[in-house]
Design a protein around this motif. Structure first.
Motif, PDB file in Angstrom:
ATOM      1  N   LEU A 102      -1.906   5.226 -16.832  1.00  0.00           N
ATOM      2  CA  LEU A 102      -1.704   5.856 -15.531  1.00  0.00           C
ATOM      3  C   LEU A 102      -0.225   5.753 -15.168  1.00  0.00           C
ATOM      4  CD1 LEU A 102      -3.582   7.226 -13.459  1.00  0.00           C
ATOM      5  CD2 LEU A 102      -3.609   5.094 -12.206  1.00  0.00           C
ATOM      6  N   PRO A 103       0.404   6.856 -14.760  1.00  0.00           N
ATOM      7  CA  PRO A 103       1.829   6.795 -14.411  1.00  0.00           C
ATOM      8  C   PRO A 103       2.090   5.811 -13.271  1.00  0.00           C
ATOM      9  CG  PRO A 103       1.091   9.076 -14.594  1.00  0.00           C
ATOM     10  CD  PRO A 103      -0.133   8.201 -14.655  1.00  0.00           C
ATOM     11  N   LEU A 104       3.244   5.168 -13.322  1.00  0.00           N
ATOM     12  CA  LEU A 104       3.596   4.146 -12.339  1.00  0.00           C
ATOM     13  C   LEU A 104       3.565   4.688 -10.904  1.00  0.00           C
ATOM     14  CD1 LEU A 104       4.596   1.334 -11.545  1.00  0.00           C
ATOM     15  CD2 LEU A 104       6.923   2.129 -12.032  1.00  0.00           C
ATOM     16  N   GLY A 105       4.157   5.857 -10.685  1.00  0.00           N
ATOM     17  CA  GLY A 105       4.201   6.411  -9.333  1.00  0.00           C
ATOM     18  C   GLY A 105       2.815   6.647  -8.767  1.00  0.00           C
ATOM     19  N   VAL A 106       1.917   7.121  -9.576  1.00  0.00           N
ATOM     20  CA  VAL A 106       0.542   7.378  -9.141  1.00  0.00           C
ATOM     21  C   VAL A 106      -0.187   6.061  -8.906  1.00  0.00           C
ATOM     22  CG1 VAL A 106      -1.675   8.381  -9.817  1.00  0.00           C
ATOM     23  CG2 VAL A 106       0.453   9.618 -10.291  1.00  0.00           C
ATOM     24  N   ALA A 107      -0.106   5.158  -9.886  1.00  0.00           N
ATOM     25  CA  ALA A 107      -0.814   3.876  -9.781  1.00  0.00           C
ATOM     26  C   ALA A 107      -0.340   3.085  -8.565  1.00  0.00           C
ATOM     27  CB  ALA A 107      -0.624   3.059 -11.055  1.00  0.00           C
ATOM     28  N   TYR A 108       0.977   2.958  -8.434  1.00  0.00           N
ATOM     29  CA  TYR A 108       1.510   2.169  -7.324  1.00  0.00           C
ATOM     30  C   TYR A 108       1.239   2.850  -5.989  1.00  0.00           C
ATOM     31  CZ  TYR A 108       4.624  -0.565  -4.441  1.00  0.00           C
ATOM     32  OH  TYR A 108       5.128  -1.369  -3.462  1.00  0.00           O
ATOM     33  N   GLY A 109       1.336   4.164  -5.952  1.00  0.00           N
ATOM     34  CA  GLY A 109       1.067   4.893  -4.715  1.00  0.00           C
ATOM     35  C   GLY A 109      -0.356   4.708  -4.236  1.00  0.00           C
ATOM     36  N   ILE A 110      -1.301   4.858  -5.141  1.00  0.00           N
ATOM     37  CA  ILE A 110      -2.707   4.685  -4.778  1.00  0.00           C
ATOM     38  C   ILE A 110      -2.991   3.236  -4.424  1.00  0.00           C
ATOM     39  CG2 ILE A 110      -5.079   4.795  -5.664  1.00  0.00           C
ATOM     40  CD1 ILE A 110      -4.157   7.254  -7.307  1.00  0.00           C
ATOM     41  N   TRP A 111      -2.475   2.312  -5.233  1.00  0.00           N
ATOM     42  CA  TRP A 111      -2.680   0.877  -4.991  1.00  0.00           C
ATOM     43  C   TRP A 111      -2.150   0.486  -3.619  1.00  0.00           C
ATOM     44  CZ3 TRP A 111       1.196  -3.116  -5.061  1.00  0.00           C
ATOM     45  CH2 TRP A 111       0.692  -4.416  -5.144  1.00  0.00           C
ATOM     46  N   GLY A 112      -0.933   0.889  -3.327  1.00  0.00           N
ATOM     47  CA  GLY A 112      -0.329   0.528  -2.046  1.00  0.00           C
ATOM     48  C   GLY A 112      -0.998   1.206  -0.866  1.00  0.00           C
ATOM     49  N   ALA A 113      -1.229   2.509  -0.988  1.00  0.00           N
ATOM     50  CA  ALA A 113      -1.785   3.262   0.135  1.00  0.00           C
ATOM     51  C   ALA A 113      -3.219   2.848   0.454  1.00  0.00           C
ATOM     52  CB  ALA A 113      -1.722   4.755  -0.171  1.00  0.00           C
ATOM     53  N   LEU A 114      -4.046   2.763  -0.561  1.00  0.00           N
ATOM     54  CA  LEU A 114      -5.428   2.355  -0.290  1.00  0.00           C
ATOM     55  C   LEU A 114      -5.498   0.897   0.138  1.00  0.00           C
ATOM     56  CD1 LEU A 114      -7.513   4.263  -2.970  1.00  0.00           C
ATOM     57  CD2 LEU A 114      -7.185   4.782  -0.556  1.00  0.00           C
ATOM     58  N   GLY A 115      -4.577   0.084  -0.389  1.00  0.00           N
ATOM     59  CA  GLY A 115      -4.520  -1.304   0.063  1.00  0.00           C
ATOM     60  C   GLY A 115      -4.221  -1.395   1.549  1.00  0.00           C
ATOM     61  N   VAL A 116      -3.250  -0.616   2.010  1.00  0.00           N
ATOM     62  CA  VAL A 116      -2.903  -0.597   3.438  1.00  0.00           C
ATOM     63  C   VAL A 116      -4.076  -0.088   4.263  1.00  0.00           C
ATOM     64  CG1 VAL A 116      -1.451   0.560   5.157  1.00  0.00           C
ATOM     65  CG2 VAL A 116      -0.414  -0.394   3.106  1.00  0.00           C
ATOM     66  N   ALA A 117      -4.657   1.033   3.836  1.00  0.00           N
ATOM     67  CA  ALA A 117      -5.749   1.640   4.592  1.00  0.00           C
ATOM     68  C   ALA A 117      -6.960   0.711   4.674  1.00  0.00           C
ATOM     69  CB  ALA A 117      -6.140   2.972   3.959  1.00  0.00           C
ATOM     70  N   LEU A 118      -7.370   0.162   3.545  1.00  0.00           N
ATOM     71  CA  LEU A 118      -8.538  -0.729   3.549  1.00  0.00           C
ATOM     72  C   LEU A 118      -8.278  -2.015   4.318  1.00  0.00           C
ATOM     73  CD1 LEU A 118      -9.786  -0.258  -0.115  1.00  0.00           C
ATOM     74  CD2 LEU A 118     -10.966   0.443   1.985  1.00  0.00           C
ATOM     75  N   THR A 119      -7.075  -2.554   4.185  1.00  0.00           N
ATOM     76  CA  THR A 119      -6.747  -3.776   4.917  1.00  0.00           C
ATOM     77  C   THR A 119      -6.784  -3.526   6.420  1.00  0.00           C
ATOM     78  OG1 THR A 119      -5.420  -4.615   3.080  1.00  0.00           O
ATOM     79  CG2 THR A 119      -5.023  -5.596   5.240  1.00  0.00           C
ATOM     80  N   ALA A 120      -6.253  -2.405   6.863  1.00  0.00           N
ATOM     81  CA  ALA A 120      -6.279  -2.081   8.295  1.00  0.00           C
ATOM     82  C   ALA A 120      -7.712  -1.917   8.797  1.00  0.00           C
ATOM     83  CB  ALA A 120      -5.475  -0.810   8.555  1.00  0.00           C
ATOM     84  N   LEU A 121      -8.520  -1.188   8.040  1.00  0.00           N
ATOM     85  CA  LEU A 121      -9.909  -0.968   8.460  1.00  0.00           C
ATOM     86  C   LEU A 121     -10.716  -2.273   8.460  1.00  0.00           C
ATOM     87  CD1 LEU A 121     -10.659   2.346   6.528  1.00  0.00           C
ATOM     88  CD2 LEU A 121     -10.347   2.080   8.997  1.00  0.00           C
ATOM     89  N   LEU A 122     -10.579  -3.037   7.390  1.00  0.00           N
ATOM     90  CA  LEU A 122     -11.356  -4.274   7.301  1.00  0.00           C
ATOM     91  C   LEU A 122     -10.874  -5.345   8.271  1.00  0.00           C
ATOM     92  CD1 LEU A 122     -11.931  -4.403   3.445  1.00  0.00           C
ATOM     93  CD2 LEU A 122     -13.626  -3.928   5.238  1.00  0.00           C
ATOM     94  N   SER A 123      -9.580  -5.378   8.553  1.00  0.00           N
ATOM     95  CA  SER A 123      -9.097  -6.364   9.523  1.00  0.00           C
ATOM     96  C   SER A 123      -9.593  -6.025  10.925  1.00  0.00           C
ATOM     97  CB  SER A 123      -7.573  -6.483   9.490  1.00  0.00           C
ATOM     98  OG  SER A 123      -6.964  -5.294   9.937  1.00  0.00           O
TER      99      SER A 123
END
Length: 126
Positions: A53-74
């Motif tokens: 998986l390309p770095l830009g895609v992997a890191y983008g999804i990892w970071g963005a979904l991490g932020v979104a899920l953390t905000a929702l779950l917190s």
């Protein structure tokens, strides 16, 4: 499919570690979960990159979904505020990640077409 499962594991570990960091303020034993979660997240992310998986895609999804899920779950776990403006931000983050993924797919398809054309041209000139 394997790379997406690995990415989901990386995101899950990162979100778990981040949420545990908040919980560790009251229960210091959770710092072990924090360290383990972040280490596992980076290990899974490395496996995702190794899977192709390309770095830009992997890191983008990892970071963005991490932020979104953390905000929702917190908001659910810690009763932290989640405003409409924050929700809009989460939607924009996810939309941005989708655009990066679509752009990556198009770039990959274009590169494959050019590679095929070059191989055909080399075969004709030989």
């Amino acid at each position: 499919m394997r790379k997406w499962l690995l990415l989901a594991a990386a995101i899950s570990c990162e979100v778990t570690a981040s949420l545990s960091l908040k919980g560790a303020l009251d229960a210091p034993a959770l710092y072990a979960v924090v360290v383990t979660g972040y280490l596992a997240s980076f290990a899974f992310l490395a496996l995702v990159l190794r899977a192709g998986l390309p770095l830009g895609v992997a890191y983008g999804i990892w970071g963005a979904l991490g932020v979104a899920l953390t905000a929702l779950l917190s908001a659910l776990l810690f009763a932290e505020p989640l405003t409409a403006l924050m929700g809009l931000g989460i939607v924009l983050i996810i939309g941005g990640v989708l655009l990066v993924e679509l752009g990556s797919q198009r770039a990959h398809d274009r590169a494959e077409r050019l590679k095929d054309q070059t191989q055909r041209a080399d075969g004709v000139s030989a």
